[in-house]
Design an enzyme around this catalytic site. Structure first.
Site, PDB file in Angstrom:
ATOM      1  N   ARG A 136      59.247 -22.774  58.908  1.00 43.40           N
ATOM      2  CA  ARG A 136      60.551 -22.228  58.495  1.00 43.40           C
ATOM      3  C   ARG A 136      60.891 -20.944  59.252  1.00 43.40           C
ATOM      4  NH1 ARG A 136      61.578 -21.021  52.256  1.00 43.40           N
ATOM      5  NH2 ARG A 136      59.675 -19.795  52.450  1.00 43.40           N
TER       6      ARG A 136
ATOM      7  N   ARG B  81      50.888 -18.902  46.596  1.00 42.34           N
ATOM      8  CA  ARG B  81      52.182 -19.183  45.941  1.00 42.34           C
ATOM      9  C   ARG B  81      52.178 -20.580  45.315  1.00 42.34           C
ATOM     10  NH1 ARG B  81      55.897 -18.429  50.815  1.00 42.34           N
ATOM     11  NH2 ARG B  81      57.523 -19.217  49.459  1.00 42.34           N
TER      12      ARG B  81
ATOM     13  N   LYS C 269      64.825 -25.995  47.664  1.00 46.62           N
ATOM     14  CA  LYS C 269      65.819 -25.437  46.734  1.00 46.62           C
ATOM     15  C   LYS C 269      66.890 -24.646  47.482  1.00 46.62           C
ATOM     16  CE  LYS C 269      62.684 -22.857  44.649  1.00 46.62           C
ATOM     17  NZ  LYS C 269      61.480 -23.132  45.454  1.00 46.62           N
TER      18      LYS C 269
ATOM     19  N   ARG D 148      61.064 -19.092  36.360  1.00 45.89           N
ATOM     20  CA  ARG D 148      59.852 -19.750  36.844  1.00 45.89           C
ATOM     21  C   ARG D 148      58.629 -19.437  35.984  1.00 45.89           C
ATOM     22  NH1 ARG D 148      59.237 -18.767  43.107  1.00 45.89           N
ATOM     23  NH2 ARG D 148      61.372 -18.120  43.216  1.00 45.89           N
TER      24      ARG D 148
ATOM     25  N   ARG E  62      59.567 -15.419  57.393  1.00 47.66           N
ATOM     26  CA  ARG E  62      59.222 -14.689  56.165  1.00 47.66           C
ATOM     27  C   ARG E  62      57.745 -14.323  56.173  1.00 47.66           C
ATOM     28  NH1 ARG E  62      61.803 -17.771  51.012  1.00 47.66           N
ATOM     29  NH2 ARG E  62      59.813 -17.153  50.076  1.00 47.66           N
TER      30      ARG E  62
END
Ligand code: AP5
Ligand code: MG
Length: 220
Positions: free
Chosen positions: A128, A173, A14, A89, A162
Site C-alpha cells: 500500500r 495490528r 474499508k 472497534r 504508512r
C-alpha cells in the site's frame, strides 16, 4: 445522521471503498485512523503520543478516539449519511456509539463486515501507498492512480507509505483485530444490522455489491 459502519481487519479494504463511495455519492467519510494521522501531522504533544501508540500496533484509548470523533461529528450537518471507517472497534466503543445514537436520535443503519483472512492482508498492506495530502489509498499492484504519480482524489503528487505498515507492526495490528474487534461481528449480527461482504473480490466488484446492499442517499 445515519451511520454506516465499515468493520474489518487492517487491509480488508474499508478505506478504499469508503473513499470511492464518499467521493461519488457525496457522503461523509470519517476514518478514525485518518483523524489520528491528521493529528500526528500537527506535531503536537498529543500527536506524538498517538504516533507512538499507533506504531506499537495497539489501539489508542477509547477516550482519545471519542474526543477526536466527537469534534469531527460536530462539524457535520445532521441530515448527512456518514460512513464510519474503523470505528467502533471494541465492544466499549460500540456501546458508546449506541448511547450516542439513542440520545441524539441518529441511526445506525448498517454494519458492513469486510471478510478476508490471512496472507492476502499482509500482501495488501505491505504494497500500500497513500496520498500524503488527502490520505487516499493505493496499491502498487492492484490499485494505482489513474494517472501515474497523481492522486485521483486531490491531484497531489506527494505519496507516502504508512509507518504502521511495516510487517512486524501489521502482525500486531492483526492480532489486536482478532482479540478486540472480531467480537463486534456477533454483537452486530445479534442486532440484525450486519452485512457480511466477501472482501477478497476486486475493488470494482466489492463496490457493486455495496451499492446493491446499502441504501445510499446522495447529499445535494
Ligand atoms: P486505520 O487507519 O483505521 O487502520 P486499519 O483499521 O488497520 O485499516 P487499514 O486502513 O490499514 O486498512 P483498510 O481496511 O482501510 O484497507 P485499505 O482500503 O487501505 O487505523 C490505524 C491505527 O489507528 C490503528 O492501528 C489504531 O492504532 C488506531 N485506531 C484507528 N481507529 C481506532 C479506534 N476506533 N480505536 C482505537 N484505535 C484506533 O486497503 C489496503 C490495501 O489494499 C490498499 O493498498 C488498497 O489499495 C488495497 N486494496 C483495497 N481493496 C482491494 C481489493 N478489493 N483487492 C485488492 N487490493 C485492494
Ligand atoms: Mg483504512
Amino acid at each position: 445522521m445515519n451511520f454506516i459502519v465499515f468493520l474489518g481487519a487492517p487491509g480488508s479494504g474499508k478505506g478504499t471503498q469508503a473513499q470511492m463511495l464518499a467521493s461519488e455519492y457525496n457522503l461523509e467519510h470519517i476514518s478514525t485512523g485518518q483523524l489520528i494521522r491528521d493529528e500526528i501531522k500537527e506535531s503536537t504533544e498529543f500527536g506524538f503520543r498517538l504516533e507512538r501508540e499507533c506504531l506499537s500496533g495497539n489501539l489508542i484509548s477509547t477516550e482519545d478516539i471519542f474526543n477526536l470523533l466527537g469534534k469531527k461529528i460536530k462539524e457535520l450537518s445532521i441530515d448527512r449519511q456518514v460512513i464510519l471507517d474503523g470505528f467502533p472497534r471494541t465492544l466499549d466503543q460500540a456501546k458508546l456509539l449506541k448511547d450516542f445514537t439513542e440520545k441524539t436520535g441518529n441511526q445506525l443503519e448498517k454494519v458492513v463486515c469486510f471478510d478476508i483472512a490471512g496472507e492476502a492482508l499482509i500482501e495488501r498492506l505491505t504494497g500500500r501507498f497513500m496520498c500524503a495530502d488527502c490520505g487516499a489509498v493505493y496499491h502498487k499492484h492492484h490499485n494505482s492512480p489513474q494517472q501515474d504519480g497523481v492522486c485521483d482524489f486531490c491531484g497531489s503528487e506527494n505519496f507516502q507509505v504508512r509507518p504502521d505498515d511495516a510487517e512486524e507492526v501489521v502482525k500486531k495490528r492483526l492480532d489486536v483485530f482478532h482479540e478486540e474487534t472480531k467480537p463486534l461481528v456477533s454483537y452486530y449480527d445479534a442486532q440484525g444490522v450486519l452485512f457480511r461482504l466477501d472482501a477478497t473480490q476486486s475493488v470494482e466488484s466489492i463496490k457493486k455489491t455495496l451499492l446493491k446492499n446499502i441504501k445510499l442517499v446522495a447529499a445535494e
